[in-house]
Design a protein around this motif. Structure first.
Motif, PDB file in Angstrom:
ATOM      1  N   TYR A 149       0.799  -1.214  -0.042  1.00 26.71           N
ATOM      2  CA  TYR A 149       0.176  -0.020   0.125  1.00 26.71           C
ATOM      3  C   TYR A 149       0.714   1.346  -0.227  1.00 26.71           C
ATOM      4  O   TYR A 149       0.774   2.133  -0.750  1.00 26.71           O
ATOM      5  N   PHE A 150       1.872   1.414   0.749  1.00 25.82           N
ATOM      6  CA  PHE A 150       2.719   2.524   0.928  1.00 25.82           C
ATOM      7  C   PHE A 150       3.492   2.488  -0.403  1.00 25.82           C
ATOM      8  O   PHE A 150       3.749   3.793  -1.017  1.00 25.82           O
ATOM      9  N   VAL A 151       3.929   1.665  -1.036  1.00 26.23           N
ATOM     10  CA  VAL A 151       4.753   1.786  -2.131  1.00 26.23           C
ATOM     11  C   VAL A 151       3.608   2.130  -3.445  1.00 26.23           C
ATOM     12  O   VAL A 151       4.014   3.158  -3.991  1.00 26.23           O
ATOM     13  N   THR A 152       2.383   1.446  -3.756  1.00 24.25           N
ATOM     14  CA  THR A 152       1.554   1.855  -4.690  1.00 24.25           C
ATOM     15  C   THR A 152       1.144   3.353  -4.325  1.00 24.25           C
ATOM     16  O   THR A 152       0.917   3.918  -5.283  1.00 24.25           O
ATOM     17  N   LYS A 153       0.769   3.787  -3.185  1.00 28.04           N
ATOM     18  CA  LYS A 153       0.345   5.095  -2.906  1.00 28.04           C
ATOM     19  C   LYS A 153       1.300   6.007  -3.517  1.00 28.04           C
ATOM     20  O   LYS A 153       0.955   7.158  -4.048  1.00 28.04           O
ATOM     21  N   GLN A 154       2.774   5.967  -3.327  1.00 24.54           N
ATOM     22  CA  GLN A 154       3.724   6.907  -3.900  1.00 24.54           C
ATOM     23  C   GLN A 154       3.680   6.577  -5.585  1.00 24.54           C
ATOM     24  O   GLN A 154       3.872   7.595  -6.194  1.00 24.54           O
ATOM     25  N   PHE A 155       3.630   5.424  -5.980  1.00 26.22           N
ATOM     26  CA  PHE A 155       3.906   5.117  -7.250  1.00 26.22           C
ATOM     27  C   PHE A 155       2.660   5.531  -7.968  1.00 26.22           C
ATOM     28  O   PHE A 155       3.078   6.291  -9.099  1.00 26.22           O
ATOM     29  N   LEU A 156       1.580   5.127  -7.679  1.00 24.88           N
ATOM     30  CA  LEU A 156       0.293   5.614  -8.187  1.00 24.88           C
ATOM     31  C   LEU A 156      -0.155   7.090  -7.992  1.00 24.88           C
ATOM     32  O   LEU A 156      -1.041   7.623  -8.291  1.00 24.88           O
ATOM     33  N   ASP A 160      -4.956  10.752  -0.458  1.00 29.09           N
ATOM     34  CA  ASP A 160      -4.576  10.242   0.943  1.00 29.09           C
ATOM     35  C   ASP A 160      -5.680   9.548   1.614  1.00 29.09           C
ATOM     36  O   ASP A 160      -5.475   8.663   2.418  1.00 29.09           O
ATOM     37  N   ASP A 161      -6.942   9.993   1.582  1.00 27.44           N
ATOM     38  CA  ASP A 161      -8.061   9.644   2.221  1.00 27.44           C
ATOM     39  C   ASP A 161      -8.724   8.229   1.591  1.00 27.44           C
ATOM     40  O   ASP A 161      -9.629   7.494   2.429  1.00 27.44           O
ATOM     41  N   ILE A 162      -7.721   7.603   0.754  1.00 23.80           N
ATOM     42  CA  ILE A 162      -8.149   6.064   0.171  1.00 23.80           C
ATOM     43  C   ILE A 162      -7.384   5.182   1.278  1.00 23.80           C
ATOM     44  O   ILE A 162      -6.201   5.079   1.158  1.00 23.80           O
ATOM     45  N   SER A 163      -8.234   4.517   2.046  1.00 25.96           N
ATOM     46  CA  SER A 163      -7.581   3.558   3.021  1.00 25.96           C
ATOM     47  C   SER A 163      -7.104   2.366   2.399  1.00 25.96           C
ATOM     48  O   SER A 163      -7.511   1.919   1.385  1.00 25.96           O
ATOM     49  N   LEU A 164      -6.106   1.710   3.274  1.00 28.51           N
ATOM     50  CA  LEU A 164      -5.689   0.359   2.807  1.00 28.51           C
ATOM     51  C   LEU A 164      -6.832  -0.534   2.702  1.00 28.51           C
ATOM     52  O   LEU A 164      -6.801  -1.510   1.869  1.00 28.51           O
ATOM     53  N   GLY A 197     -13.867   3.063  -8.335  1.00 26.63           N
ATOM     54  CA  GLY A 197     -12.091   3.415  -8.647  1.00 26.63           C
ATOM     55  C   GLY A 197     -11.742   4.376  -9.511  1.00 26.63           C
ATOM     56  O   GLY A 197     -10.706   4.791  -9.359  1.00 26.63           O
ATOM     57  N   LYS A 198     -12.962   4.827 -10.237  1.00 26.04           N
ATOM     58  CA  LYS A 198     -12.670   6.171 -11.097  1.00 26.04           C
ATOM     59  C   LYS A 198     -12.129   7.312 -10.268  1.00 26.04           C
ATOM     60  O   LYS A 198     -11.385   8.256 -11.051  1.00 26.04           O
ATOM     61  N   GLY A 199     -12.745   7.186  -9.072  1.00 29.39           N
ATOM     62  CA  GLY A 199     -12.421   8.475  -8.255  1.00 29.39           C
ATOM     63  C   GLY A 199     -11.039   8.534  -7.632  1.00 29.39           C
ATOM     64  O   GLY A 199     -10.609   9.329  -7.163  1.00 29.39           O
ATOM     65  N   ILE A 200     -10.460   7.211  -7.523  1.00 29.78           N
ATOM     66  CA  ILE A 200      -9.171   7.186  -6.671  1.00 29.78           C
ATOM     67  C   ILE A 200      -8.154   8.125  -7.453  1.00 29.78           C
ATOM     68  O   ILE A 200      -7.264   8.406  -6.557  1.00 29.78           O
ATOM     69  N   PHE A 201      -8.123   8.347  -8.707  1.00 29.74           N
ATOM     70  CA  PHE A 201      -7.040   8.918  -9.127  1.00 29.74           C
ATOM     71  C   PHE A 201      -7.517  10.176  -9.587  1.00 29.74           C
ATOM     72  O   PHE A 201      -6.933  10.695 -10.512  1.00 29.74           O
ATOM     73  N   SER A 202      -8.660  10.890  -8.896  1.00 32.54           N
ATOM     74  CA  SER A 202      -8.980  12.336  -9.459  1.00 32.54           C
ATOM     75  C   SER A 202      -7.663  13.411  -9.387  1.00 32.54           C
ATOM     76  O   SER A 202      -7.759  14.233 -10.286  1.00 32.54           O
TER      77      SER A 202
END
Lengths: 407, 77
Positions: A149-156, A160-164, A197-202
């Motif tokens: 999760y920490f890796v993909t959070k930085q990578f993608l 911030d408010d999308i939890s593990l 999931g469309k909203g994850i990357f807003s």
């Protein structure tokens, strides 16, 4: 070859399959290495056959999005949901052929090159061990998931408010979308996840980068196409990494001599062990190809345009390719495993997965050597066929000692 | 619960056929159920019967409502 013959037929509902598929796969490989399985499609089990098919140009991949297009009217019959399965999976590269495939691979491959992966991985390990420092109980699957999760959070670069917990559910349902034996009730859930999931990357710089690269390549991609690429990026980087890391760490922790080996070995030896761990865990257990021509193998005729299910899990345990295949051999070489597939569709994230293991194994084992697997509880595997996933690996508690030493 | 009636209703729902055409001794293949429809019924069967991991190929082996009902009754005991 038919169901009336006495030969074994592949069936994932064989007793105990989800806990341990390898016994059933061994029986299939030894007794009936090419046959029509319980799902009425062709199954392949031998390393030789599968390696050859993956690396040949005479096979295509099956089209997942097209399957959904055909089934959406049934799946959403009497439902108010907006059908999004076909759109949401339209640009998943493992289901694309020809120029479509080439273009998405080019975009994703280019975007991966822009990251400083070593610094992302180092800081993810730091964050992970800060989160766990004071805990005496630990679940190894949660531990791996938090790291990824920490890796993909930085990578993608998702919000911030999308939890593990939320990412885990999303990634797992997207992984399940590719499985077989999935009923419409689950497809409806997957549909909701794809829309959510469309909203994850807003606000994601990763998404902006995908748009930028597709524009540079003059590809006229719609918003849905871009969302489909970000969705598969997340599923592929989260789910398979979590699964292969969980199983790799589990196997190391089962064998004290492996713990010492990981801590002491040099980089070259560690890399050889990592390949062996990928072979052994095979998180992606099956893949599908379509034969563009009629086939004749072992005097079995397979008409063209058949769906061929290739058991990577079986190939990676084939004694004709690997001596002592059910054992982890630390210095196995050569190791022609197929955990990342092969040929034109060789896993795009393979180098990232390898780097993750190279950076994290030593510090993780250093941390985990103070824990033991809780043998009083049975390990539970998910009811998944294509992507093998372990639900939970409880660890106990020389961890308490660790806290008192640290604290 | 009457399993025969439940199966009849469920098959009618999944195939869009009128319920009076779903006869207890007619083979499932005659209702044009594809594998996805069978999986969908199996999924609901697992939850109402509280049986884990029902192999959907029982629909091939026990291929009418009456035959499948006998299978279910034997597995509920």
């Amino acid at each position: 070859m038919d169901r009336k013959s006495s030969k074994i037929i592949w069936n994932p509902f064989t007793k105990g399959y989800f806990q341990n598929p390898y016994e059933h796969l061994k029986d299939c490989r030894e007794q009936n290495p090419i046959h029509i399985g319980s799902h009425n499609a062709w199954m392949f089990f031998r390393h030789d056959d599968i390696s050859r098919i993956l690396r040949s140009n005479e096979y295509s991949v099956s089209d997942l999005s097209k399957y959904f297009e055909e089934k959406e009217s049934y799946i959403f019959n009497n439902s108010n949901a907006c059908p999004y399965l076909a759109s949401g999976t339209k640009k998943w590269p493992m289901y694309l052929n020809g120029s479509d495939h080439k273009n998405v691979r080019a975009i994703m491959g280019k975007s991966f090159k822009e990251f400083d992966l070593p610094s992302i991985l180092t800081s993810a390990i730091d964050s992970l061990h800060q989160s766990y420092q004071k805990d005496s109980d630990l679940d190894l699957v949660d531990y791996c998931a938090l790291f990824i999760y920490f890796v993909t959070k930085q990578f993608l670069n998702f919000d911030d408010d999308i939890s593990l917990k939320r990412i885990k559910k999303y990634s797992n349902l997207l992984a399940i979308s590719q499985d077989i034996y999935i009923p419409k009730q689950i497809y409806q859930k997957i549909n909701s996840e794809l829309i959510w999931g469309k909203g994850i990357f807003s606000n994601s710089s990763y998404k902006n980068n995908i748009i930028k690269i597709s524009n540079e390549l003059n590809l006229d991609y719609s918003e849905d196409d871009i969302d489909s690429i970000t969705a598969i990026s997340l599923m592929a980087s989260f789910e398979t990494s979590k699964d292969s890391l969980s199983v790799a760490l589990l196997e190391i922790m089962k064998h004290p001599e492996l713990i010492d080996y990981v801590l002491e070995c040099d980089t070259k030896s560690l890399n050889i062990l990592i390949e062996e761990l990928f072979r052994f865990s095979s998180p992606l257990q099956y893949t599908v190809r379509i034969n563009n021509k009629d086939l004749n193998i072992d005097n079995i005729n397979i008409p063209k345009n058949s769906k061929l299910y290739l058991s990577i899990a079986s190939a990676n345990r084939d004694p004709n390719a690997f001596s002592d295949p059910d054992k982890i051999i630390i210095d196995r070489k050569p190791n022609d495993h197929l955990a990342f597939g092969g040929g034109a569709h060789f896993c795009l994230g393979a180098q990232i997965a390898r780097q993750e293991m190279r950076y994290c194994l030593k510090p993780m084992i250093q941390f985990l050597k103070n824990y033991k697997i809780d043998t009083s509880k049975e390990l539970k595997w998910s009811r998944q066929i294509f992507m093998r996933t372990i639900k939970s690996i409880p660890l106990t508690s020389s961890a308490k000692k660790l806290v008192s030493i640290n604290g | 619960m009457n399993i025969q009636l439940w199966l009849q209703e469920k098959i009618a729902e999944e195939t869009d056929l009128p319920i009076n055409e779903i006869l207890f001794d007619v083979e499932f293949t005659d209702f044009n159920m594809d594998s996805l429809a069978i999986l969908t019924i199996t999924f609901d069967l697992e939850s109402i019967l509280n049986i884990e991991e029902i192999d959907p190929s029982i629909f091939t082996e026990y291929n009418t409502i009456n035959k499948l009902t006998t299978w279910i009754e034997n597995h509920q005991k």
